[in-house]
Design an enzyme around this catalytic site. Structure first.
Site, PDB file in Angstrom:
ATOM      1  N   HIS A  21     -17.257   1.212   4.076  1.00  0.00           N
ATOM      2  CA  HIS A  21     -16.338   1.819   3.123  1.00  0.00           C
ATOM      3  C   HIS A  21     -16.840   3.220   2.776  1.00  0.00           C
ATOM      4  CE1 HIS A  21     -14.804  -2.394   1.765  1.00  0.00           C
ATOM      5  NE2 HIS A  21     -14.112  -1.913   2.770  1.00  0.00           N
ATOM      6  N   GLY A  69      -9.466   1.181   8.431  1.00  0.00           N
ATOM      7  CA  GLY A  69      -9.309  -0.164   7.889  1.00  0.00           C
ATOM      8  C   GLY A  69      -7.955  -0.406   7.254  1.00  0.00           C
ATOM      9  N   ASP A  91      -9.686  -3.252  10.720  1.00  0.00           N
ATOM     10  CA  ASP A  91     -10.477  -4.477  10.556  1.00  0.00           C
ATOM     11  C   ASP A  91      -9.864  -5.621  11.363  1.00  0.00           C
ATOM     12  OD1 ASP A  91     -12.100  -3.077   8.789  1.00  0.00           O
ATOM     13  OD2 ASP A  91     -10.917  -3.673   7.047  1.00  0.00           O
ATOM     14  N   ASP A 108     -18.176  -1.826  -0.265  1.00  0.00           N
ATOM     15  CA  ASP A 108     -18.363  -1.417  -1.657  1.00  0.00           C
ATOM     16  C   ASP A 108     -17.959  -2.593  -2.536  1.00  0.00           C
ATOM     17  OD1 ASP A 108     -18.331  -0.392  -4.201  1.00  0.00           O
ATOM     18  OD2 ASP A 108     -17.396   1.501  -3.630  1.00  0.00           O
ATOM     19  N   HIS A 159      -6.899  -3.125   1.372  1.00  0.00           N
ATOM     20  CA  HIS A 159      -6.798  -4.020   2.529  1.00  0.00           C
ATOM     21  C   HIS A 159      -7.838  -5.143   2.430  1.00  0.00           C
ATOM     22  CE1 HIS A 159      -9.882  -1.078   3.355  1.00  0.00           C
ATOM     23  NE2 HIS A 159     -10.300  -1.729   4.423  1.00  0.00           N
ATOM     24  N   ASP A 192      -7.590  -8.055   4.801  1.00  0.00           N
ATOM     25  CA  ASP A 192      -8.074  -7.826   6.167  1.00  0.00           C
ATOM     26  C   ASP A 192      -9.593  -7.940   6.229  1.00  0.00           C
ATOM     27  OD1 ASP A 192      -5.471  -7.380   6.844  1.00  0.00           O
ATOM     28  OD2 ASP A 192      -5.651  -5.204   7.039  1.00  0.00           O
ATOM     29  N   ARG A 220     -14.224 -13.921   7.719  1.00  0.00           N
ATOM     30  CA  ARG A 220     -13.942 -15.321   8.061  1.00  0.00           C
ATOM     31  C   ARG A 220     -14.090 -15.566   9.563  1.00  0.00           C
ATOM     32  NH1 ARG A 220      -9.075 -15.435   6.442  1.00  0.00           N
ATOM     33  NH2 ARG A 220      -9.650 -15.802   4.275  1.00  0.00           N
TER      34      ARG A 220
END
Length: 256
Positions: A134, A182, A187, A207, A214, A217, A223
């Protein structure tokens, strides 16, 4: 990195033994325009721009324009030189003339078809090491990369757009593949590469104090790393741990 077989490259080099020197940032193939040449990259680097917004760097030796030759139609990607390069251009009509030689044409066409399949599936490199940060963490990522420049220099890096631009500018390393930013789906694109078995590890410096537009995402990327057992670092301590582990394994990929 995906490269043509030595035999195919040798056959094509015999067809067009001379090369030309092209300066950096010169267009070779334009997306959605007719392409009538197979291009052999003998020296240097090229940059491929895809319809999905990705930017992929390839080094010599390589072959470009194979999809236009095998499948016909307009070019599916744009190609430009990323450095000064030496190339040869083989007109498609010259390749089609090989049909009179039977076996040679069959061999060339089969090998070019193999390249098409690999590249359309996204397999430009065997494994990528993903780097994402980020905005408030980009300086930390640059410091990390500069501290382990030899380590990252030996790997094919995939990054989101802005992260990749900063890495290239502030570390001097080549980024093999840049996906979108992103917020525009980058992402998700990295997650897709994981699902295809093309990512060996991910460093994503987030961050934690600011909500991201997002966030869904980002969570999906985390995950899929968990589901596919991909090493994931979200802070500097865990990033250092992944780097040390890979160094201890003599740079062996974590996933085959």
């Amino acid at each position: 990195m995906d490269q043509p077989s030595e035999e195919l490259y040798s056959i094509l080099r015999e067809i067009c033994p001379t090369g030309e020197t092209v300066s950096a940032n010169q267009p070779l193939i334009q997306m959605n325009q007719k392409n009538e040449h197979l291009i052999l990259l003998h020296e240097g680097w090229i940059r491929v721009g895809t319809r999905s917004g990705e930017s992929i760097v390839q080094e010599a030796p390589s072959i470009l324009g194979e999809i236009s030759f095998v499948a016909g139609g307009l070019a599916t990607a744009s190609v430009e030189t990323a450095s000064e390069a030496v190339i040869s251009r083989i007109p498609f009509e010259q390749l089609n003339a090989l049909k009179e030689e039977g076996q040679t044409f069959h061999q060339v066409f089969s090998e070019l078809t193999r390249l098409c399949i690999q590249r359309l599936s996204g397999a430009y490199h065997q494994h990528y090491f993903a780097l994402v940060a980020h905005d408030s963490r980009k300086a930390d990522l640059i410091t990390l990369v500069n501290s382990h420049k030899d380590f990252f220099g030996e790997r094919s890096l995939v990054t989101t757009e802005n992260t990749g631009l900063e890495i290239a500018e502030k570390t001097g390393l080549k980024v093999a593949r840049r996906v979108r930013t992103g917020v525009l789906g980058g992402d998700q694109q990295i997650g897709a590469l994981i699902s295809e078995g093309l990512i060996s590890a991910v460093i994503f410096l987030r961050d934690p104090l600011w909500a991201q537009p997002h966030s869904a995402d980002v969570n999906a990327l985390i995950r899929i790393c968990e589901l596919d057992n991909i090493p994931l670092a979200t802070n500097l301590a865990s990033a250092e741990a992944i780097i040390r582990q890979l160094e201890n394994e003599s740079h062996a990929p974590l996933r085959e």
